[in-house]
Design an enzyme around this catalytic site. Structure first.
Site, PDB file in Angstrom:
ATOM      1  N   GLU A 158       0.798  -1.228   0.000  1.00 41.10           N
ATOM      2  CA  GLU A 158       0.000   0.000   0.000  1.00 41.10           C
ATOM      3  C   GLU A 158       0.835   1.285   0.000  1.00 41.10           C
ATOM      4  O   GLU A 158       0.698   2.131   0.893  1.00 41.10           O
ATOM      5  CB  GLU A 158      -0.968  -0.031   1.199  1.00 41.10           C
ATOM      6  CG  GLU A 158      -1.852  -1.278   1.152  1.00 41.10           C
ATOM      7  CD  GLU A 158      -2.829  -1.399   2.324  1.00 41.10           C
ATOM      8  OE1 GLU A 158      -2.703  -0.626   3.289  1.00 41.10           O
ATOM      9  OE2 GLU A 158      -3.712  -2.273   2.272  1.00 41.10           O
ATOM     10  N   ASN A 203       2.242  -4.358  -3.585  1.00 41.47           N
ATOM     11  CA  ASN A 203       0.861  -4.782  -3.373  1.00 41.47           C
ATOM     12  C   ASN A 203      -0.011  -3.550  -3.077  1.00 41.47           C
ATOM     13  O   ASN A 203       0.374  -2.710  -2.267  1.00 41.47           O
ATOM     14  CB  ASN A 203       0.870  -5.723  -2.152  1.00 41.47           C
ATOM     15  CG  ASN A 203      -0.350  -6.582  -2.023  1.00 41.47           C
ATOM     16  OD1 ASN A 203      -0.910  -7.038  -3.017  1.00 41.47           O
ATOM     17  ND2 ASN A 203      -0.768  -6.831  -0.784  1.00 41.47           N
ATOM     18  N   HIS A 243      -9.708  -6.190  -2.868  1.00 42.96           N
ATOM     19  CA  HIS A 243     -10.781  -6.138  -1.868  1.00 42.96           C
ATOM     20  C   HIS A 243     -11.956  -5.451  -2.563  1.00 42.96           C
ATOM     21  O   HIS A 243     -12.037  -4.222  -2.603  1.00 42.96           O
ATOM     22  CB  HIS A 243     -10.340  -5.349  -0.631  1.00 42.96           C
ATOM     23  CG  HIS A 243      -9.296  -6.067   0.168  1.00 42.96           C
ATOM     24  ND1 HIS A 243      -9.561  -7.251   0.821  1.00 42.96           N
ATOM     25  CD2 HIS A 243      -8.001  -5.791   0.403  1.00 42.96           C
ATOM     26  CE1 HIS A 243      -8.464  -7.674   1.440  1.00 42.96           C
ATOM     27  NE2 HIS A 243      -7.501  -6.799   1.200  1.00 42.96           N
ATOM     28  N   GLU A 273      -5.453 -10.608  -2.453  1.00 42.36           N
ATOM     29  CA  GLU A 273      -6.309 -10.529  -1.250  1.00 42.36           C
ATOM     30  C   GLU A 273      -7.792 -10.492  -1.610  1.00 42.36           C
ATOM     31  O   GLU A 273      -8.589  -9.794  -0.961  1.00 42.36           O
ATOM     32  CB  GLU A 273      -5.939  -9.285  -0.421  1.00 42.36           C
ATOM     33  CG  GLU A 273      -4.459  -9.206  -0.077  1.00 42.36           C
ATOM     34  CD  GLU A 273      -4.103  -8.095   0.917  1.00 42.36           C
ATOM     35  OE1 GLU A 273      -5.020  -7.518   1.522  1.00 42.36           O
ATOM     36  OE2 GLU A 273      -2.896  -7.815   1.060  1.00 42.36           O
ATOM     37  N   ASP A 275     -11.576 -10.596  -1.958  1.00 40.60           N
ATOM     38  CA  ASP A 275     -12.808 -10.840  -1.196  1.00 40.60           C
ATOM     39  C   ASP A 275     -13.815  -9.766  -1.623  1.00 40.60           C
ATOM     40  O   ASP A 275     -13.457  -8.860  -2.388  1.00 40.60           O
ATOM     41  CB  ASP A 275     -12.601 -10.873   0.332  1.00 40.60           C
ATOM     42  CG  ASP A 275     -11.910  -9.649   0.894  1.00 40.60           C
ATOM     43  OD1 ASP A 275     -11.777  -8.637   0.175  1.00 40.60           O
ATOM     44  OD2 ASP A 275     -11.505  -9.677   2.072  1.00 40.60           O
TER      45      ASP A 275
HETATM   46  C1  XIL Z   1      -5.726  -7.263   7.915  1.00 44.05           C
HETATM   47  C2  XIL Z   1      -5.935  -8.590   8.642  1.00 44.05           C
HETATM   48  O1  XIL Z   1      -6.789  -9.399   7.903  1.00 44.05           O
HETATM   49  C3  XIL Z   1      -6.498  -8.335   9.999  1.00 44.05           C
HETATM   50  O2  XIL Z   1      -6.626  -9.560  10.714  1.00 44.05           O
HETATM   51  C4  XIL Z   1      -5.574  -7.361  10.734  1.00 44.05           C
HETATM   52  O3  XIL Z   1      -6.098  -7.045  11.937  1.00 44.05           O
HETATM   53  C5  XIL Z   1      -5.416  -6.083   9.946  1.00 44.05           C
HETATM   54  O4  XIL Z   1      -4.917  -6.394   8.681  1.00 44.05           O
HETATM   55  N1  XIL Z   1      -4.878  -5.163   3.342  1.00 44.05           N
HETATM   56  C6  XIL Z   1      -3.737  -5.844   3.739  1.00 44.05           C
HETATM   57  C7  XIL Z   1      -3.809  -6.770   4.879  1.00 44.05           C
HETATM   58  O5  XIL Z   1      -2.703  -5.756   3.079  1.00 44.05           O
HETATM   59  O6  XIL Z   1      -2.612  -6.834   5.605  1.00 44.05           O
HETATM   60  C8  XIL Z   1      -4.964  -6.448   5.805  1.00 44.05           C
HETATM   61  O7  XIL Z   1      -5.060  -7.515   6.723  1.00 44.05           O
HETATM   62  C9  XIL Z   1      -6.251  -6.279   5.025  1.00 44.05           C
HETATM   63  C10 XIL Z   1      -6.135  -5.157   4.043  1.00 44.05           C
END
Ligand code: XIL
Length: 363
Positions: A158, A203, A243, A273, A275
């Protein structure tokens, strides 16, 4: 499996590793999941919660059954590993890497350089010299410990701001504030030195949608990737976090163009990631599961039409264990359903979408 291999890859001529980098030629027709049948091998997997893997046999069995690749949701973040500037806790990472080896799974590392999940001491680093020392110590120790066992690292997570205005804007993390944009090639070089075989990834989220904010973020990412390329630092792939949101459409032409431009820079794509945030979708479960699956399919259609991604990972496997309610609770308080399996580990329409693109149950 493709992700671990570091020699020449010729998957229907689609991908070739070249000296110091990777050339990826998009083959839109062959790479499609058209007609419902996947014609390529892409590792599919999920983010895992390491304590659950250890303590919960049902959870563990579902991961073993469905995943050929795993990445820790937590455990390799600074907050989990670095109680103070001198100490390292490798307990969770070691457990995951052992689990991966035992079950013949690939392991991704997440993440080496991020603004989130930082211990207080690291948020308070006071000078460029301190930041340089902290980064180089952390990356060499962590990547070095898992060299040959973690195949792919989200080195930079990020790096762009929430609301990108101009392409050259970067997120004002502690690393950016103390070191400027150079922290990015610096970290990539350190990771490569600690494990020259590891795949290195930048990422990012919000690169997928329709709208000015997301177009600007894609422009920001291209600007960053071009600069990293010019710096000569090793980088193999861009991670699309993906996401997704029930209420946001995928920008099909915009994302397709973006993927081709990323390829033009000699970089591959990993879906890291995936979802679907369902807080704005109808309460009815069948309707909601259909909408979630459709949104995931829309993303994967564009990705697979424009490249063969190195891997596809969802951020969790079953709705029983989700990070989503921490940030995206539903107004009606119904449990979130963002993932491929339901709360009893049964396949939802989202899982069928993954299968259409080549995800398989392993045993
Ligand atoms: C999230 C985890 O899923 C949680 O359990 C934690 O508390 C916070 O981080 N983007 C990312 C991940 O790159 O590291 C994040 O993960 C979700 C969003």
């Amino acid at each position: 499996m493709i992700l671990l291999e570091h020699h020449t890859i010729d998957r229907r001529g689609a991908l070739r590793h070249v000296a110091g980098g990777i050339a990826c030629v998009a083959l839109p027709v062959q790479a499609r999941a058209a007609g419902g049948e996947a014609r390529h091998t892409v590792p599919f997997g999920s983010a895992v919660q390491i304590p659950w893997l250890v303590d919960n046999p049902e959870y563990r069995a579902a991961i073993v059954r469905h995943c050929s690749i795993v990445v820790p949701e937590g455990g390799l973040k600074w907050l989990d590993m670095r109680p103070d500037p001198k100490s390292y806790w490798f307990g969770l990472g070691d457990k995951l890497v052992d689990f991966g080896a035992r079950h013949d799974m690939q392991v991704r590392g997440h993440t080496l350089v991020w603004h989130g999940a930082m211990p207080q001491w690291a948020k308070e680093l006071g000078s460029a010299a301190e930041a340089t020392h902290a980064l180089s110590d952390h990356i060499s120790k962590v990547v070095g410990r898992y060299a040959g066992r973690i195949a792919s690292w989200d080195v930079i997570n990020e790096p762009l701001p929430e609301d990108q205005q101009t392409p050259n804007e970067r997120r004002a993390s502690i690393w950016y504030r103390l070191l400027g944009e150079d922290y990015i090639p610096f970290a990539l070089k350190l990771a490569n030195a600690a494990d020259p075989r590891a795949e290195l990834v930048i990422n990012e989220y919000d690169l997928e949608f329709v709208g000015g904010r997301f177009e600007r973020k894609r422009a920001g990412m291209l600007d960053l990737l071009e600069k990293v390329r010019k710096s000569g630092a090793p980088l193999h792939a861009l991670g699309l976090q993906a996401h997704l949101r029930g209420e946001r459409d995928i920008d099909r032409p915009g994302l397709a163009r973006f993927i081709r431009e990323v390829h033009g820079l000699g970089l591959e794509i990993v879906v890291t990631e995936l979802d679907v945030m369902d807080y704005s979708l109808p309460g009815d479960v069948a309707e909601r599961d259909t909408a979630v699956a459709a949104r995931a399919a829309a993303l994967l259609d564009v990705v697979f039409e424009n490249c063969t991604p190195r891997a596809v990972l969802t951020w969790g496997l079953s709705d029983r264990h989700v990070w989503v309610p921490d940030y995206f609770k539903r107004p009606d308080k119904l449990p979130n359903r963002p993932l491929p399996l339901d709360e009893n580990y049964a396949a939802k329409p989202f899982q069928r979408v993954l299968e259409r693109f080549g995800a398989k149950v392993r045993n």
